[in-house]
Structure formats: C-alpha cells, structure tokens
Scaffold this motif. Sequence first.
Motif, PDB file in Angstrom:
ATOM      1  N   VAL A   1      -3.370   2.613 -11.682  1.00  6.48           N
ATOM      2  CA  VAL A   1      -2.175   3.009 -10.924  1.00  6.48           C
ATOM      3  C   VAL A   1      -2.601   3.529  -9.556  1.00  6.48           C
ATOM      4  O   VAL A   1      -1.968   3.235  -8.543  1.00  6.48           O
ATOM      5  N   LEU A   2      -3.648   4.327  -9.533  1.00  4.97           N
ATOM      6  CA  LEU A   2      -4.265   4.764  -8.281  1.00  4.97           C
ATOM      7  C   LEU A   2      -5.578   4.005  -8.109  1.00  4.97           C
ATOM      8  O   LEU A   2      -6.286   3.735  -9.078  1.00  4.97           O
TER       9      LEU A   2
ATOM     10  N   GLY B   1       0.819  -1.206   0.000  1.00  6.20           N
ATOM     11  CA  GLY B   1       0.000   0.000   0.000  1.00  6.20           C
ATOM     12  C   GLY B   1       0.852   1.254   0.000  1.00  6.20           C
ATOM     13  O   GLY B   1       2.015   1.238   0.430  1.00  6.20           O
ATOM     14  N   LEU B   2       0.273   2.359  -0.495  1.00  6.17           N
ATOM     15  CA  LEU B   2       0.989   3.624  -0.560  1.00  6.17           C
ATOM     16  C   LEU B   2      -0.024   4.762  -0.465  1.00  6.17           C
ATOM     17  O   LEU B   2      -1.041   4.761  -1.164  1.00  6.17           O
ATOM     18  N   TYR B   3       0.271   5.708   0.414  1.00  8.87           N
ATOM     19  CA  TYR B   3      -0.592   6.873   0.589  1.00  8.87           C
ATOM     20  C   TYR B   3       0.205   8.125   0.289  1.00  8.87           C
ATOM     21  O   TYR B   3       1.223   8.395   0.936  1.00  8.87           O
ATOM     22  N   VAL B   4      -0.251   8.894  -0.696  1.00 13.19           N
ATOM     23  CA  VAL B   4       0.424  10.136  -1.087  1.00 13.19           C
ATOM     24  C   VAL B   4      -0.399  11.295  -0.525  1.00 13.19           C
ATOM     25  O   VAL B   4      -1.397  11.721  -1.108  1.00 13.19           O
ATOM     26  N   ALA B   5       0.025  11.797   0.632  1.00 13.40           N
ATOM     27  CA  ALA B   5      -0.738  12.820   1.347  1.00 13.40           C
ATOM     28  C   ALA B   5      -0.326  14.227   0.977  1.00 13.40           C
ATOM     29  O   ALA B   5      -0.933  15.197   1.461  1.00 13.40           O
ATOM     30  N   GLY B   6       0.699  14.374   0.133  1.00 13.85           N
ATOM     31  CA  GLY B   6       1.175  15.708  -0.205  1.00 13.85           C
ATOM     32  C   GLY B   6       1.392  15.868  -1.688  1.00 13.85           C
ATOM     33  O   GLY B   6       0.977  15.035  -2.504  1.00 13.85           O
ATOM     34  N   GLY B   7       2.049  16.963  -2.082  1.00  6.60           N
ATOM     35  CA  GLY B   7       2.322  17.232  -3.484  1.00  6.60           C
ATOM     36  C   GLY B   7       3.324  16.263  -4.063  1.00  6.60           C
ATOM     37  O   GLY B   7       4.007  15.529  -3.358  1.00  6.60           O
ATOM     38  N   GLY B   8       3.391  16.258  -5.386  1.00 11.06           N
ATOM     39  CA  GLY B   8       4.320  15.363  -6.073  1.00 11.06           C
ATOM     40  C   GLY B   8       3.703  14.062  -6.516  1.00 11.06           C
ATOM     41  O   GLY B   8       4.414  13.146  -6.933  1.00 11.06           O
ATOM     42  N   VAL B   9       2.376  13.952  -6.452  1.00 15.65           N
ATOM     43  CA  VAL B   9       1.725  12.691  -6.809  1.00 15.65           C
ATOM     44  C   VAL B   9       2.016  12.299  -8.259  1.00 15.65           C
ATOM     45  O   VAL B   9       2.083  11.111  -8.597  1.00 15.65           O
ATOM     46  N   GLU B  10       2.248  13.313  -9.126  1.00 14.73           N
ATOM     47  CA  GLU B  10       2.566  12.995 -10.525  1.00 14.73           C
ATOM     48  C   GLU B  10       3.845  12.180 -10.619  1.00 14.73           C
ATOM     49  O   GLU B  10       3.963  11.257 -11.442  1.00 14.73           O
ATOM     50  N   GLY B  11       4.822  12.500  -9.757  1.00 16.31           N
ATOM     51  CA  GLY B  11       6.068  11.741  -9.755  1.00 16.31           C
ATOM     52  C   GLY B  11       5.892  10.338  -9.221  1.00 16.31           C
ATOM     53  O   GLY B  11       6.513   9.381  -9.701  1.00 16.31           O
ATOM     54  N   VAL B  12       5.036  10.194  -8.216  1.00 20.37           N
ATOM     55  CA  VAL B  12       4.743   8.865  -7.680  1.00 20.37           C
ATOM     56  C   VAL B  12       4.076   8.005  -8.749  1.00 20.37           C
ATOM     57  O   VAL B  12       4.418   6.831  -8.941  1.00 20.37           O
ATOM     58  N   ILE B  13       3.122   8.591  -9.458  1.00 21.03           N
ATOM     59  CA  ILE B  13       2.446   7.862 -10.536  1.00 21.03           C
ATOM     60  C   ILE B  13       3.448   7.397 -11.586  1.00 21.03           C
ATOM     61  O   ILE B  13       3.414   6.244 -12.040  1.00 21.03           O
ATOM     62  N   ARG B  14       4.357   8.291 -11.961  1.00 22.25           N
ATOM     63  CA  ARG B  14       5.350   7.937 -12.980  1.00 22.25           C
ATOM     64  C   ARG B  14       6.257   6.810 -12.485  1.00 22.25           C
ATOM     65  O   ARG B  14       6.591   5.890 -13.229  1.00 22.25           O
ATOM     66  N   GLY B  15       6.639   6.876 -11.189  1.00 23.62           N
ATOM     67  CA  GLY B  15       7.477   5.823 -10.638  1.00 23.62           C
ATOM     68  C   GLY B  15       6.781   4.477 -10.636  1.00 23.62           C
ATOM     69  O   GLY B  15       7.386   3.438 -10.949  1.00 23.62           O
ATOM     70  N   LEU B  16       5.497   4.457 -10.310  1.00 17.48           N
ATOM     71  CA  LEU B  16       4.738   3.209 -10.329  1.00 17.48           C
ATOM     72  C   LEU B  16       4.582   2.686 -11.750  1.00 17.48           C
ATOM     73  O   LEU B  16       4.692   1.476 -12.008  1.00 17.48           O
ATOM     74  N   ARG B  17       4.334   3.580 -12.689  1.00 14.63           N
ATOM     75  CA  ARG B  17       4.205   3.154 -14.094  1.00 14.63           C
ATOM     76  C   ARG B  17       5.520   2.547 -14.595  1.00 14.63           C
ATOM     77  O   ARG B  17       5.512   1.592 -15.388  1.00 14.63           O
ATOM     78  N   ASP B  18       6.638   3.121 -14.145  1.00 18.65           N
ATOM     79  CA  ASP B  18       7.945   2.602 -14.573  1.00 18.65           C
ATOM     80  C   ASP B  18       8.120   1.135 -14.210  1.00 18.65           C
ATOM     81  O   ASP B  18       8.858   0.406 -14.886  1.00 18.65           O
TER      82      ASP B  18
ATOM     83  N   GLY C   1       5.751  -1.153 -14.128  1.00 17.00           N
ATOM     84  CA  GLY C   1       4.875  -2.030 -14.891  1.00 17.00           C
ATOM     85  C   GLY C   1       3.604  -2.399 -14.151  1.00 17.00           C
ATOM     86  O   GLY C   1       3.477  -2.211 -12.938  1.00 17.00           O
ATOM     87  N   GLY C   2       2.666  -2.948 -14.917  1.00 19.54           N
ATOM     88  CA  GLY C   2       1.341  -3.239 -14.398  1.00 19.54           C
ATOM     89  C   GLY C   2       1.307  -4.221 -13.259  1.00 19.54           C
ATOM     90  O   GLY C   2       0.463  -4.118 -12.365  1.00 19.54           O
ATOM     91  N   ASP C   3       2.200  -5.219 -13.257  1.00 14.05           N
ATOM     92  CA  ASP C   3       2.176  -6.195 -12.171  1.00 14.05           C
ATOM     93  C   ASP C   3       2.408  -5.531 -10.829  1.00 14.05           C
ATOM     94  O   ASP C   3       1.822  -5.927  -9.814  1.00 14.05           O
ATOM     95  N   VAL C   4       3.283  -4.507 -10.810  1.00 16.50           N
ATOM     96  CA  VAL C   4       3.603  -3.822  -9.560  1.00 16.50           C
ATOM     97  C   VAL C   4       2.476  -2.886  -9.158  1.00 16.50           C
ATOM     98  O   VAL C   4       1.956  -2.954  -8.036  1.00 16.50           O
ATOM     99  N   PHE C   5       2.057  -1.974 -10.058  1.00 15.32           N
ATOM    100  CA  PHE C   5       1.082  -0.979  -9.617  1.00 15.32           C
ATOM    101  C   PHE C   5      -0.304  -1.575  -9.413  1.00 15.32           C
ATOM    102  O   PHE C   5      -1.106  -1.035  -8.675  1.00 15.32           O
ATOM    103  N   ARG C   6      -0.598  -2.720 -10.049  1.00 13.09           N
ATOM    104  CA  ARG C   6      -1.883  -3.355  -9.760  1.00 13.09           C
ATOM    105  C   ARG C   6      -1.861  -4.046  -8.393  1.00 13.09           C
ATOM    106  O   ARG C   6      -2.895  -4.200  -7.752  1.00 13.09           O
ATOM    107  N   ARG C   7      -0.664  -4.454  -7.969  1.00 12.55           N
ATOM    108  CA  ARG C   7      -0.543  -5.122  -6.673  1.00 12.55           C
ATOM    109  C   ARG C   7      -0.590  -4.133  -5.514  1.00 12.55           C
ATOM    110  O   ARG C   7      -1.085  -4.451  -4.428  1.00 12.55           O
TER     111      ARG C   7
END
Length: 342
Positions: free
Chosen positions: A295-296, A250-267, A269-275
């Motif tokens: 991703v979210l 699990g991951l909770y993004v409570a502040g700014g920078g969520v675009e970077g978190v999304i990009r990191g999860l996409r990097d 692949g689907g197996d990781v961000f779906r899990r």
Amino acid sequence: MDRPTIADLARAASVSVSTVDRVLNGRDPVRPATAEKVLAAAEAIGFHATGLIRQRLDRPDRTLGFLLQQRSRPYYRLLGEALQEAVRTSPAVRGRAVIEFMDDLTPGAVADRLLKLGADVDAAAVVAADHPHVTQAIDRLNGRGVPVFAFISDLTAQARAGYVGLDNWKVGRTAAWAVSNLCKAPGKVGIFVGSHRYLCQDVCEASFRSYFREHAPEFQLLEPLTSLEDPRYAHESTLDLLKRNPDLVGLYVAGGGVEGVIRGLRDQGGDVFRRIVTVGHEITEDTRSALIDGVLKLVLSHPVKGLAETAVAAMIRAAEPGDRDLPVPGPVPFDIFTAENL
C-alpha cells in the motif's frame, strides 16, 4: 595485584553485580542510600571507576516537559515512551520526564497547556502549529528562564531555544525523488498535509514541488488536501481524491492521518494501491503493515530513539545556568523504510 573488579565491588558493598552496573551506567534508578554504599566501598577498595560513581551521584535533578499531540496516534505514543527512557537513562542528570498529550490542537489551547507545563519544568519541548498564541507563550516562558524547544515541527518564535527535528527540505525532496522514479509513467500526483501551520509539513510540500519542477515537470501535481491530522477525515478525502482522479499515479502524505489514507487505498483493492506510488511519514504498526502489503512504497521516519536522546541532551544543556547561548544540535538524520529493509 589485579585491580578490583565489579564483582569485587559488589561483594564489598554487599549488593548485587546488577546494582553496581546500574550505579555505574545510570540505566535504572538506585536508592540514594544504596548508591552511597557502593561509592564508599569503591573508595575503600580503590575501584578504578570511583570518580565516575561520584560523578553519577553528583548529577543535578532536572524535570523536562514534553507537549505532544494526540495519545491516540501511534507515533506519539512511541515517542512518549522513548522520551521517558531518554530522560531516565541520561548520564548528565537525575531526570524526570513530564509528558502530556494534547487532543485540542487549537493554538490557544496549546499555548495554555504550554504555559502550565512550563511552570513545573526546567525546560520544555512542544509539537505545535506555528501561531502568534504559541509564540507569545514561548516568549513568556523564556522571560521566566524556561527554555522551550520546537520539537518535530519548527516555530518562528525568536525566543525558542532551538529546533529538534528533521531537515524537512530534504525529506520532501526525497519523497519526490521516490514518487517520480517509482511511477511507471508520468501522471497526476496528490499531496496530503495535516495543516500548513505546521512548518515541517509546509516545507515538505514546498520541497516536494521544487523537486518536480526541477527534475520531473512532466508530472501534474494536484493542489494539496488537508487531513486536519485526523485519520477519519483523511480516509474520506482519500476516497474522494481517488474518485475524482482515477488516473492518479502518485500520492505523498506529508502530515498526520496516514492511517486513514492507508485505509482508503485498501478499500479500493490491490489493483489501485499497487498502481499508485504512495509515500508516507513515520514507521508505526500501520505503516509497517502497509509497506509489507504494498500500500505504501516508502516511509520517511524520525529515528524515535535518536530524536528523543537528541532532544533530552539539548534541553539539559539549555537548562544549565549560563548555558542558554550554547549551539543547538543540527537536524536529526531521517530513516528510510521500504518493504525490503523492515
């Protein structure tokens, strides 16, 4: 005899029906001479809403200032547009919005910008980290008769006119409920904040942990990572977090920078961000796409239009002579988005 209609008033004033509608509803600016002509015609034909037209013309002029964070962040661009619209269409005043975006978020720079903004407005609202420099600036403006509202993130300054934003205790606990219930099995949960100086984020993290202590102690909450409100830094930190914790659930993004978190999860692949069950804040083009792609899993968001209208109404009341002690609005209800209700 039937009472005169809007069309009758438009003919009597030699203007279009849409112009009469703008005068009645304050949707768009109308030249003072044109508005006075509509009022004179309304009085002449006995139009039923003559009093409303007169009230519209008697509205005081007010300048409202908003100090927002970086223009590069999609959410603040959307918010700036909503604030402009809320001021422009306010039925209580003939309003002008002064909206400034800050790239330098250091407390001293924010305090300086706030003082300069406060010199030219009737009331101000600021999104800022809590710091003595900011408190001092609010105190000085309050002494000059300029009310200052904490906007989105509350401040400890006693002289602030009020707080317009969410109940962040409920936001954090809602995020925790989602992570704990959507994860297929207990495990490690990461947390991102922009900075603990933003009280909204500090409260979100505290309430997130509170929920897990109370309802899901079998999960392991990791120490929070700081994004510094920067998507690039958040991206690097996300990749490092995933590398060090391959069993993250699990991951909770409570502040700014969520675009970077999304990009990191996409990097990864689907197996990781779906899990990984990831919850973020604010609905934007990036977070909307991330919800659709999985991703979210959940986005908790300020209702931009409602937030803007609430702030503008509170600031107008506070700027009225003798109304400084009026009660401020309660927390604004937050929106909850999933891929299924976009």
